[in-house]
Design an enzyme around this catalytic site. Structure first.
Site, PDB file in Angstrom:
ATOM      1  N   LYS A  24       0.840  -1.209   0.000  1.00  0.00           N
ATOM      2  CA  LYS A  24       0.000   0.000   0.000  1.00  0.00           C
ATOM      3  C   LYS A  24       0.870   1.253   0.000  1.00  0.00           C
ATOM      4  O   LYS A  24       0.617   2.197  -0.756  1.00  0.00           O
ATOM      5  CB  LYS A  24      -0.884  -0.051   1.257  1.00  0.00           C
ATOM      6  CG  LYS A  24      -1.929   1.000   1.371  1.00  0.00           C
ATOM      7  CD  LYS A  24      -3.068   0.539   2.282  1.00  0.00           C
ATOM      8  CE  LYS A  24      -2.614  -0.162   3.544  1.00  0.00           C
ATOM      9  NZ  LYS A  24      -2.488   0.724   4.714  1.00  0.00           N
ATOM     10  N   LYS A 195      -7.833 -15.484  -6.800  1.00  0.00           N
ATOM     11  CA  LYS A 195      -9.184 -15.430  -6.223  1.00  0.00           C
ATOM     12  C   LYS A 195      -9.598 -13.988  -5.899  1.00  0.00           C
ATOM     13  O   LYS A 195      -8.800 -13.205  -5.369  1.00  0.00           O
ATOM     14  CB  LYS A 195      -9.235 -16.265  -4.934  1.00  0.00           C
ATOM     15  CG  LYS A 195      -8.836 -17.707  -5.117  1.00  0.00           C
ATOM     16  CD  LYS A 195      -9.641 -18.426  -6.167  1.00  0.00           C
ATOM     17  CE  LYS A 195     -10.865 -19.115  -5.622  1.00  0.00           C
ATOM     18  NZ  LYS A 195     -11.590 -19.858  -6.698  1.00  0.00           N
ATOM     19  N   CYS A 389      25.681   6.045  12.377  1.00  0.00           N
ATOM     20  CA  CYS A 389      25.270   6.382  13.741  1.00  0.00           C
ATOM     21  C   CYS A 389      25.911   5.415  14.737  1.00  0.00           C
ATOM     22  O   CYS A 389      27.077   5.572  15.074  1.00  0.00           O
ATOM     23  CB  CYS A 389      23.749   6.428  13.840  1.00  0.00           C
ATOM     24  SG  CYS A 389      23.212   7.376  15.266  1.00  0.00           S
ATOM     25  N   HIS A 517      22.320   9.967   9.950  1.00  0.00           N
ATOM     26  CA  HIS A 517      21.742   8.874   9.147  1.00  0.00           C
ATOM     27  C   HIS A 517      21.613   9.310   7.688  1.00  0.00           C
ATOM     28  O   HIS A 517      20.556   9.770   7.272  1.00  0.00           O
ATOM     29  CB  HIS A 517      20.365   8.495   9.691  1.00  0.00           C
ATOM     30  CG  HIS A 517      20.423   7.810  11.006  1.00  0.00           C
ATOM     31  ND1 HIS A 517      20.545   6.445  11.120  1.00  0.00           N
ATOM     32  CD2 HIS A 517      20.403   8.298  12.267  1.00  0.00           C
ATOM     33  CE1 HIS A 517      20.590   6.118  12.408  1.00  0.00           C
ATOM     34  NE2 HIS A 517      20.508   7.230  13.127  1.00  0.00           N
ATOM     35  N   GLU A 519      21.185   7.586   5.217  1.00  0.00           N
ATOM     36  CA  GLU A 519      20.215   6.759   4.481  1.00  0.00           C
ATOM     37  C   GLU A 519      18.851   7.441   4.340  1.00  0.00           C
ATOM     38  O   GLU A 519      18.065   7.081   3.477  1.00  0.00           O
ATOM     39  CB  GLU A 519      20.068   5.373   5.141  1.00  0.00           C
ATOM     40  CG  GLU A 519      19.417   5.324   6.514  1.00  0.00           C
ATOM     41  CD  GLU A 519      20.400   5.485   7.674  1.00  0.00           C
ATOM     42  OE1 GLU A 519      21.472   6.094   7.470  1.00  0.00           O
ATOM     43  OE2 GLU A 519      20.076   5.037   8.790  1.00  0.00           O
TER      44      GLU A 519
HETATM   45  N1  GLN Z   1      22.483   3.999  20.475  1.00  0.00           N
HETATM   46  C1  GLN Z   1      23.275   5.042  19.918  1.00  0.00           C
HETATM   47  C2  GLN Z   1      22.928   6.411  20.492  1.00  0.00           C
HETATM   48  O1  GLN Z   1      21.877   6.579  21.067  1.00  0.00           O
HETATM   49  C3  GLN Z   1      23.159   5.057  18.393  1.00  0.00           C
HETATM   50  C4  GLN Z   1      21.812   5.475  17.894  1.00  0.00           C
HETATM   51  C5  GLN Z   1      21.546   5.111  16.463  1.00  0.00           C
HETATM   52  O2  GLN Z   1      22.256   4.320  15.862  1.00  0.00           O
HETATM   53  N2  GLN Z   1      20.481   5.658  15.898  1.00  0.00           N
HETATM   54  O3  GLN Z   1      23.674   7.351  20.361  1.00  0.00           O
END
Ligand code: GLN
Length: 552
Positions: A24, A195, A389, A517, A519
């Site tokens: 979805k 179906k 991270c 991050h 990503e």
């Molecule tokens: N646990 C780690 C922190 O709080 C890394 C967090 C994460 O990878 N998003 O800093």
């Protein structure tokens, strides 16, 4: 009192039938691509019926990845697909849960806002839901808002949302609202047929709530015959051309093109009376048709503790795929359970064939030593390593153990009593008691240091970047000099220079960790520079004859 809604906004509400996980979210994201390709402005909202305020406190095993928006909201992974497919940036206004709705209604009741009234699901909860729709319409000023209702029609907790979207038809006018139902046609192996009955039942269930779908998108693993389309059209009372088949394809990025081919773009524009240009999907077509050398995949290990559920690393997987596409190669991921690297110690067997190692984000102690072993393996064997991270923190812990010649270096998250707390709590996190929504979240600026691997990846002139964060712990500056002297380079810093946002290793082809991050910022046709850099380095690695890493 009904909420006031923007007069010009058109709403497309998408519900799911038969089972969950039919795609979805991808369907919604793809429809967004098609509308945007016609020059329309689009925004998206996800309504999640669960009672958590947001998924930030949920286990990835329960919920998959937590996607972070630029303004720091912890949201459903579907928002990641909306951002990637439509190439927009969403905010907290796009992620609504029952938890938020009920806490707002109850807070209003405690304040006395309801003047002695009895508080009920209808109208108080439904009005609050519609208020959230209004807020997004007003702030985004989008011509079309796509609203995905989480879960499956028939779920008890989803009913207030269905009632709210039903009411919207009267609130904003029938011509401004359209309902799409995404269902599954199961395949029965013994009779070799798809179906339709479960779809008929689920449409009935939707009608029981007062909603007649205008369009049905049918997911199936096998081709959907004309006969089946006729049958669904007849029994579900949906125009023949509005029964849209969507059979399983190799890549989710093909879905917008398949749906366009089936005519859904023109149908929606026509039904909603939208003024739009013809679709321009050239870029998208080019990206999907991009020649890939499948014989020579780039082999990458993702070492984490939630690897049994790939959805836990959804954006990481997609970002690797985007970078692979741009390099003309497929990326073959081997999902390595970090605990396995601890238990049998057979790291060579698990990582022998890979050309790169990714350690993604995570929380808590489980599997940490296995991740540290993977980082050591990547450092010693000069295999590209990308720490996201938690992965950066792991890189620092591993390097500190080597550089200080001690097994003590650790994060205080995993060993509060360590004598070498190389990763420690951010000062502003001390005394934080509530776990929900209290991390360092969302966009922060990072200054890239010239002459580094990071600078090369971002392009030399792009010395200031903005990236999304979600963490409580940070690099401990007491160790900056000692680790730098041993070969660790701080290639990204916060504007005041206090926080290490990126670190990388000297004399290594590509060993880099970032506290943010990346990503969350990658797009299929615009991969994130660091993922590009990592996959580019991994692609060059030939495991035979590689030189071991040497300290400075
Ligand atoms: N646990 C780690 C922190 O709080 C890394 C967090 C994460 O990878 N998003 O800093």
């Amino acid at each position: 009192m009904p909420a006031t809604i923007m007069p010009m906004t058109k709403y497309i509400f998408v519900t799911g039938g038969v089972v969950s996980s039919v795609g979805k979210g991808i369907t919604v994201a793809s429809i967004g691509t098609l509308l945007k390709s016609r020059g329309l402005t689009v925004s998206v909202q996800k309504l999640d019926p669960y009672l958590n305020v947001d998924p930030g406190t949920m286990s990835p095993y329960q919920h998959g990845e937590v996607f972070v928006t630029r303004d720091g909201a912890e949201t459903d992974l579907d928002l990641g697909n909306y951002e990637r497919f439509i190439d927009i940036e969403l905010t907290a206004d796009s992620a609504i849960t029952s938890g938020q709705i009920y806490s707002t209604v109850i807070a209003k009741e405690r304040r006395g806002d309801f003047m002695g009234g009895t508080i009920q699901v209808i109208p108080h909860v439904t009005t609050e839901i519609k208020e959230r729709l209004r807020i997004l319409a007003q702030k985004s000023q989008a011509e079309v808002i796509l609203v995905e209702v989480g879960g499956t029609v028939g779920d008890i907790e989803g009913q207030p949302f269905l009632e709210a979207i039903r009411q919207m038809r009267n609130d904003v006018g029938r011509d401004n609202v359209l309902y799409i139902h995404v269902t599954l046609l199961p395949y029965i192996g013994s009779t070799k047929e798809l179906k339709t009955k479960p779809t008929q039942h689920s449409v009935n269930e939707l009608r029981r709530m007062g909603i007649q779908p205008d369009v049905i998108v049918c997911r199936a693993d096998y081709p959907i015959s004309d006969g089946i389309r006729d049958k669904l059209s007849q029994f579900c009372d949906v125009e023949r051309k509005a029964v849209i088949p969507l059979t399983t394809v190799d890549s989710i990025y093909q879905v917008p093109l398949v749906l366009e081919e089936e005519g859904i773009g023109n149908l929606l524009v026509e039904r909603l009376g939208l003024q739009s240009a013809p679709p321009d999907l050239k870029d998208w077509q080019r990206m999907v048709a991009c020649p890939i050398d499948y014989h020579q995949p780039v082999k990458v290990a993702v070492v984490g503790k939630y690897v049994e559920l790939e959805d836990a690393y959804y954006s990481v997987r997609e970002s690797l795929c985007h970078a692979g596409l741009a390099h003309g190669r497929s990326v073959e991921i081997s999902w390595v359970q970090s605990e396995d690297l601890e238990k049998n110690g057979d790291i060579e067997t698990l990582l022998r064939d890979v050309q790169g190692v990714v350690v993604p984000g995570g929380f808590g102690n489980r599997g940490i030593e296995g991740m540290i072993s993977a980082a050591r393996y990547a450092r010693e064997n000069r295999i590209p390593y990308f720490g996201l991270c938690l992965g950066m923190q792991i890189q620092v812990i591993e390097f500190a153990r080597f550089a200080l010649g001690s097994d003590q270096p650790n994060s205080t998250e995993f060993n509060p009593g360590t004598s070498h707390p190389v990763i420690d709590l951010l000062p502003e996190q001390r005394g934080v008691a509530d776990m929900g929504g209290t991390m360092r979240l969302g966009n922060y600026t990072c200054h890239i240091q010239p002459g580094t691997i990071a600078a090369l990846a971002y392009g030399d002139d792009a010395c200031v970047v903005v990236e999304r964060h979600r963490h409580r712990f940070e690099f401990n500056n007491d160790y900056r000099e000692r680790l730098n002297a041993a070969g660790l380079v701080y290639s990204g810093l916060s504007p005041d220079g206090r926080l290490v946002e990126i670190c990388e290793l000297k004399n290594h082809p590509w060993m880099l960790g970032c506290q943010f991050h990346p990503e969350f910022g990658s797009r299929p046709n615009r991969p994130h520079p660091l993922f590009m850099g990592f996959v580019g380095a991994a692609k060059e690695i030939l495991r035979e004859g590689s030189q071991p890493w040497l300290p400075l």
